[in-house]
Design an enzyme around this catalytic site. Structure first.
Site, PDB file in Angstrom:
ATOM      1  N   ARG A 137       0.880  -1.173   0.000  1.00  0.00           N
ATOM      2  CA  ARG A 137       0.000   0.000   0.000  1.00  0.00           C
ATOM      3  C   ARG A 137       0.912   1.215   0.000  1.00  0.00           C
ATOM      4  NH1 ARG A 137      -5.296   1.449   3.529  1.00  0.00           N
ATOM      5  NH2 ARG A 137      -6.110   0.033   1.957  1.00  0.00           N
TER       6      ARG A 137
ATOM      7  N   HIS B  77      -7.427   0.715  -6.304  1.00  0.00           N
ATOM      8  CA  HIS B  77      -7.622  -0.117  -5.100  1.00  0.00           C
ATOM      9  C   HIS B  77      -8.337  -1.404  -5.528  1.00  0.00           C
ATOM     10  CE1 HIS B  77      -7.872  -1.309  -1.060  1.00  0.00           C
ATOM     11  NE2 HIS B  77      -8.768  -0.485  -0.581  1.00  0.00           N
TER      12      HIS B  77
ATOM     13  N   GLN C 283     -10.244  -3.945  -3.041  1.00  0.00           N
ATOM     14  CA  GLN C 283     -11.565  -3.543  -2.552  1.00  0.00           C
ATOM     15  C   GLN C 283     -12.657  -3.940  -3.536  1.00  0.00           C
ATOM     16  OE1 GLN C 283     -12.285  -1.821   0.520  1.00  0.00           O
ATOM     17  NE2 GLN C 283     -14.299  -2.573  -0.060  1.00  0.00           N
TER      18      GLN C 283
ATOM     19  N   ASP D  88     -17.148   7.322  -1.487  1.00  0.00           N
ATOM     20  CA  ASP D  88     -15.878   7.208  -0.755  1.00  0.00           C
ATOM     21  C   ASP D  88     -15.594   8.595  -0.175  1.00  0.00           C
ATOM     22  OD1 ASP D  88     -13.382   6.353   0.159  1.00  0.00           O
ATOM     23  OD2 ASP D  88     -12.420   6.414  -1.808  1.00  0.00           O
TER      24      ASP D  88
ATOM     25  N   CYS E 261     -16.202   1.767   0.799  1.00  0.00           N
ATOM     26  CA  CYS E 261     -15.050   0.930   1.161  1.00  0.00           C
ATOM     27  C   CYS E 261     -14.659   1.098   2.624  1.00  0.00           C
ATOM     28  CB  CYS E 261     -13.868   1.227   0.244  1.00  0.00           C
ATOM     29  SG  CYS E 261     -13.270   2.927   0.341  1.00  0.00           S
TER      30      CYS E 261
ATOM     31  N   ARG F  92     -13.519  -8.496   2.365  1.00  0.00           N
ATOM     32  CA  ARG F  92     -12.096  -8.273   2.078  1.00  0.00           C
ATOM     33  C   ARG F  92     -11.302  -9.525   2.465  1.00  0.00           C
ATOM     34  NH1 ARG F  92     -10.051  -3.184   1.863  1.00  0.00           N
ATOM     35  NH2 ARG F  92      -8.224  -4.278   1.051  1.00  0.00           N
TER      36      ARG F  92
HETATM   37  N1  NVA Z   1      -9.866   6.761  -1.453  1.00  0.00           N
HETATM   38  C1  NVA Z   1      -9.509   6.341  -0.123  1.00  0.00           C
HETATM   39  C2  NVA Z   1      -9.740   4.873   0.052  1.00  0.00           C
HETATM   40  C3  NVA Z   1      -9.443   4.349   1.436  1.00  0.00           C
HETATM   41  C4  NVA Z   1      -9.624   2.878   1.569  1.00  0.00           C
HETATM   42  C5  NVA Z   1      -8.040   6.674   0.117  1.00  0.00           C
HETATM   43  O1  NVA Z   1      -7.223   6.457  -0.787  1.00  0.00           O
HETATM   44  O2  NVA Z   1      -7.712   7.162   1.191  1.00  0.00           O
HETATM   45  N1   CP Z   2     -11.207  -0.055   2.662  1.00  0.00           N
HETATM   46  C1   CP Z   2      -9.941  -0.111   3.077  1.00  0.00           C
HETATM   47  O1   CP Z   2      -9.000  -0.365   2.294  1.00  0.00           O
HETATM   48  O2   CP Z   2      -9.776   0.103   4.400  1.00  0.00           O
HETATM   49  P1   CP Z   2      -8.414   0.326   5.187  1.00  0.00           P
HETATM   50  O3   CP Z   2      -7.843   1.639   4.735  1.00  0.00           O
HETATM   51  O4   CP Z   2      -8.803   0.335   6.641  1.00  0.00           O
HETATM   52  O5   CP Z   2      -7.470  -0.795   4.871  1.00  0.00           O
END
Ligand code: NVA
Ligand code: CP
Length: 306
Positions: free
Chosen positions: A110, A137, A140, A225, A265, A293
């Site tokens: 990540r 992502h 997800q 989101d 998500c 997930r």
């Molecule tokens: N768009 C959000 C998704 C979090 C799971 C981010 O990138 O922070």
């Molecule tokens: N939806 C998701 O990826 O959650 P986290 O940021 O908690 O991993």
């Protein structure tokens, strides 16, 4: 194990890395693994295998689901924070990939720039999984698709409405529309459109409709989101203004079909991108979506490693 592997590894950096048929099998397998786990069945095909998990951004769901998933599959997961590894001290990505992939069997990342996961994968002997970048992502989305299939059956030919930022999740929904063959309406403010490199190949499956009420009309699934993603915290005030009318609330859901689902998500900000009345409905599927997930990533690990 890891250092005896000779064939080219299969990576999962985008939904486009798998074929439509493979994605459909993955979703079906995720539901099977869920039933097995709920029945208490032990299934440990990944004994002695290790997943390295590199997190350059925060996470609750992704970390807990990958780590627990590896335990349930009989393997082990290793949490690697850049702060405590040499990554934050300037060791090149290529070198880190070469070294780690001689020791572990799979690597999950990540991070911010998508190019980092591409570079890591290009130098890895083992499969690399994108656990969120600024661009995509995909993990997800396999959970979201599993959730839709479990509650409503096949998503092919259905209409999905995205309300909010043209961000990593929106881009992944565009790829999902191509792979699972559904129609996607995107309601985002001007200046926050998904990038054309992702949007254009989707053709007329995806269209931008600025008004969220109009976009949600006749939808089978409404998704949103956060307005400010990780790394955009300093834009919060500016985004609150730009996204003020982009909240999924009862009025927006009333435009959708009667049996429309709402997904997010998570983490969510009640009162911003979604009203409490929508996310906290007794039949809200966001908790199933979060649980999935675990099951969908177990199916992914099985597909990449067995
Ligand atoms: N768009 C959000 C998704 C979090 C799971 C981010 O990138 O922070
Ligand atoms: N939806 C998701 O990826 O959650 P986290 O940021 O908690 O991993």
């Amino acid at each position: 194990m890891a250092n005896t592997k000779t064939k080219q590894p299969r990576h999962f950096l985008s939904l486009l890395d798998l074929s439509s048929d493979e994605l459909r099998s993955l979703v079906a397998r995720a539901s099977e693994l869920k039933k097995m786990q709920h029945a208490g069945e032990i299934h440990e095909p990944l004994k002695n295998q290790t997943l390295g998990m590199i997190f350059e951004k925060s996470s609750t769901r992704t970390r807990v689901s990958f780590e627990t998933g590896m335990t349930q599959l009989g393997g082990h997961a290793l949490f690697l924070s850049p702060r405590d590894t040499q990554l934050d001290r300037g060791e090149p990505i290529e070198d880190s990939a070469r070294v780690m992939s001689r020791m572990v069997d799979c690597i999950m990342i990540r991070t911010f720039e998508h190019e980092k996961v591409d570079l890591f994968a290009a130098n890895s002997r083992v499969p690399v999984i994108n656990a969120l970048t600024d661009l995509l992502h995909p993990c997800q989305l396999i959970a979201d698709m599993q959730t839709y299939f479990e509650h409503r059956g096949d998503i092919k030919g259905k209409t999905v409405t995205w309300v909010g930022d043209g961000n990593n999740m929106c881009n992944s929904y565009i790829n999902a529309a191509r792979q699972f063959d559904f129609k996607l309406n995107i309601a985002c403010p001007e200046g926050y459109d998904p990038i054309t490199e992702i949007m254009d190949p989707a053709g007329d499956r995806c269209q931008i409709i600025r008004d969220p009420m109009e976009a949600a009309a006749g939808s089978d699934l409404v998704v949103t989101d956060v307005w400010a993603s990780m790394g955009q915290e300093e834009e919060q005030a500016k985004r609150e203004k730009a996204f003020a009318i982009y909240q999924v609330n009862d009025d927006v859901m009333a435009q959708a079909n009667n049996d429309a689902l709402f997904m997010h998500c998570l983490p969510a900000h009640r009162g911003e991108e979604v009203s409490a009345s929508v996310i906290d409905r007794p039949d809200s599927v966001v908790w199933d979506e979060a649980e999935n997930r675990l099951h969908s990533q177990k199916a992914l690990l099985e597909m990449l490693l067995c």
